[in-house]
Design a protein around this motif. Structure first.
Motif, mmCIF file in Angstrom:
data_model
loop_
_atom_site.group_PDB
_atom_site.id
_atom_site.type_symbol
_atom_site.label_atom_id
_atom_site.label_comp_id
_atom_site.label_asym_id
_atom_site.label_seq_id
_atom_site.Cartn_x
_atom_site.Cartn_y
_atom_site.Cartn_z
ATOM 1 N N ASP A 118 17.560 82.055 22.868
ATOM 2 C CA ASP A 118 18.893 82.593 23.137
ATOM 3 C C ASP A 118 18.814 84.039 23.630
ATOM 4 N N SER B 185 23.044 79.540 24.883
ATOM 5 C CA SER B 185 24.059 80.152 25.737
ATOM 6 C C SER B 185 23.851 79.652 27.156
ATOM 7 N N LYS C 4 19.777 86.837 25.835
ATOM 8 C CA LYS C 4 20.946 87.163 26.651
ATOM 9 C C LYS C 4 21.305 88.625 26.370
ATOM 10 N N SER D 261 14.882 82.592 30.699
ATOM 11 C CA SER D 261 16.052 83.368 30.247
ATOM 12 C C SER D 261 15.867 84.848 30.554
ATOM 13 N N CYS E 147 20.235 79.540 29.768
ATOM 14 C CA CYS E 147 19.341 78.463 29.349
ATOM 15 C C CYS E 147 18.391 78.052 30.468
ATOM 16 N N GLN F 204 32.784 77.230 33.480
ATOM 17 C CA GLN F 204 31.817 77.482 32.408
ATOM 18 C C GLN F 204 31.431 76.197 31.678
#
Length: 539
Positions: A161, A205, A163, A228, A209, A248
């Motif tokens: 994850d 997220s 981000k 990522s 990904c 989204q």
């Protein structure tokens, strides 16, 4: 009246939070709520056993207390406790416990600072900053990938994850910015023998990904984090996501990650100066097939070090070598669409008056946001090639509306013109304008003269900074569920009043911008004369 309603809403939220003011384990005094995540809330607390030392306490959400989420929470505590001791670039877990309601919590080091998403909203990264931030992120990831010890064996850990929200920046007066990686809540051991596996359902997220992650493959490895990281690096340099999506939804992001080819930096903007080796690295991190990416973080660190060395060598050879590359910000090439604007005709349904309005113009470059303004001919000439600015103001928490203002400024006269328009986010047209403004990053300002109103007299192109583009994107998303505490007319009054308050500060900044521009011009002339003098002396 509106202020009272907002204040009342905030008070109610605090009253509903049962943890503020409580002691946990007779040691940690909860002071305030400082964040929310997918698993629970994070509070600022004082460790009374250590003279009130500030700590962050993460408490699992009551609605998520089940076997799966408890397992995930325990995993985060276990991983954070080990990795935080091994690397200063991973947030450290200090302790854990259970509340009176039998809800698990963990105690982490308190980090004063901001996450990368907030940081990028407020300023543009220089190349040296970018390289420093990425170097530290990679050191943290490398530590996780090297693994943790469990039952006398080493198990590599994939974060899953990465981000901007999970990259935290702590300002240290001695060493500068320190990067910390947060939230190992969905991290995964690279072997199932660890006995801490999760369900096969998708967790992550979507914008960050890897293709294999979004497909739900079980055997994710460190190359998924590298993908990522590639998305993150692309955004840090350009302010844009490498893939374009119309929504989204899961399916839309799946199509983007699996099939879209990331653009080159030249395609995003030919004027952005990125070292070729760095661009190659980022594009390779975004490869669809894991085997085509860098196979480990060590390879990325090696390349970053080479780029840094190359950059330092250029700096030592020429003090001005970073002028074009140090501040990486998109400045669109718009000459083609500007020419098309000059052929535009003032709408018949608009009065010949001192007005301005936005318009989405369909050009060979695509749909471009424009703002049409009618002014006296003499006044238009006084604003050409002068200082200008763009501002956006909104109160999304009370009504979904944005005040978009373009400021034209001539410091020599002085003369200022404020061109404003309200964009109602309840209207599909307003939403579309905001979306394209954020996506494009610039707009054309079309001048029409009273004396010759039929055709466009002049065109200026104004750019938005990364903060403004992200701000518009955030507002657009928030407006979908924005409350309507007041009506649209009241919202306009509030926004206009708010803007009147900050006008003096805007003028001050524009005046400073003009002053800096003049100083830069003088410095350039001095440098030219110095170089000429050296040439003549050498003859």
């Amino acid at each position: 009246m509106v202020a009272n309603k907002i204040s009342s809403m905030v008070t109610q939220k605090k009253e509903l939070d049962v943890y503020i003011g409580k002691f946990l384990n007779n040691r940690y005094l909860v002071i305030d709520l400082i964040g929310k995540g997918g698993m629970g809330k994070v509070y600022l607390a004082e460790d009374t056993a250590k003279n009130g030392m500030p700590v962050a306490v993460k408490i699992l959400s009551l609605s998520l207390v089940n076997q799966q989420m408890f397992q995930r929470f325990v995993r985060e505590i276990f991983i954070g406790a080990q990795l935080g001791r091994k690397s200063k670039h991973i947030v450290r877990v200090l302790s854990y416990g259970i509340t009176e309601e039998q809800i698990p919590f963990c105690v982490m080091e308190y980090l004063p600072g901001k996450n990368l998403k907030t940081f990028l909203k407020n300023q543009t990264l220089t190349l040296p900053q970018f390289l420093d931030f990425c170097h530290q992120i990679c050191l943290g990831l490398e530590c996780a990938h090297q693994g943790i010890s469990l039952k006398a064996e080493i198990y590599p850990v994939v974060h899953r994850d990465i981000k901007p929200e999970n990259i935290f920046i702590v300002e240290d007066v001695k060493v500068g910015a320190i990067i910390k990686i947060l939230d190992f809540g969905i991290a995964k051991f690279l072997t199932e023998r660890a006995g801490m596996t999760l369900t096969d359902s998708f967790i992550g997220s979507l914008p960050y990904c890897s293709p294999e992650h979004i497909e739900g493959r079980k055997l994710l490895d460190m190359r998924s984090d590298i993908y990522s990281l590639g998305v993150l690096m692309f955004e840090m340099l350009t302010g844009k996501h490498p893939f374009y999506t119309t929504s989204q939804s899961f399916g839309t992001w799946y199509q983007a990650h699996r099939f879209q080819v990331p653009p080159t930096f030249e395609e995003v903007n030919p004027q952005v100066k990125i070292p070729h080796k760095l661009e190659q690295l980022i594009i390779s991190c975004l490869a669809k097939d894991p085997s085509d990416r860098p196979q480990n973080i060590s390879q990325i660190l090696t390349t970053l070090e080479k780029v840094k060395t190359q950059l330092n060598n250029k700096t030592s050879n020429s003090s001005n070598s970073l002028t074009s590359a140090s501040s990486v910000q998109l400045v669109p090439v718009t000459s083609i669409s500007e020419k098309e604007c000059l052929h535009q005709v003032w709408p018949k349904n608009k009065p010949i008056a001192l007005i301005g309005f936005p318009h989405l113009l369909h050009t060979t470059q695509g749909t471009i946001p424009t703002f049409w303004a009618m002014l006296p001919k003499k006044e238009i000439s006084k604003f050409l090639d002068k200082i200008n600015g763009t501002d956006f103001i909104s109160k999304i928490n009370i009504y979904p509306m944005i005040l978009w203002t373009t400021v034209l400024y001539n410091a020599n006269l002085p003369l200022t013109r404020w061109l404003s328009y309200f964009l109602d986010m309840k209207d599909s047209k307003g939403q579309k304008i905001v979306h394209i403004l954020a996506e494009t990053g610039y707009y054309h300002l079309l001048f029409f003269a009273f004396e010759e109103p039929t055709k466009c007299a002049h065109v200026k192109t104004l750019t938005l900074n990364c903060h403004q583009r992200q701000q518009l994107t955030d507002w657009l998303e928030l407006s979908q569920n924005s409350p309507e505490v007041i009506n649209s007319n009241q919202a306009k009054v509030i926004l206009k009043t708010e803007y009147e308050k900050i006008k003096p500060e805007i003028l001050r900044k524009l005046a400073q911008k003009k002053k800096n521009s003049n100083l830069n011009g003088k410095h350039w002339l001095l440098k030219v004369f110095s170089n000429l003098l050296l040439i003549f002396k050498s003859r």
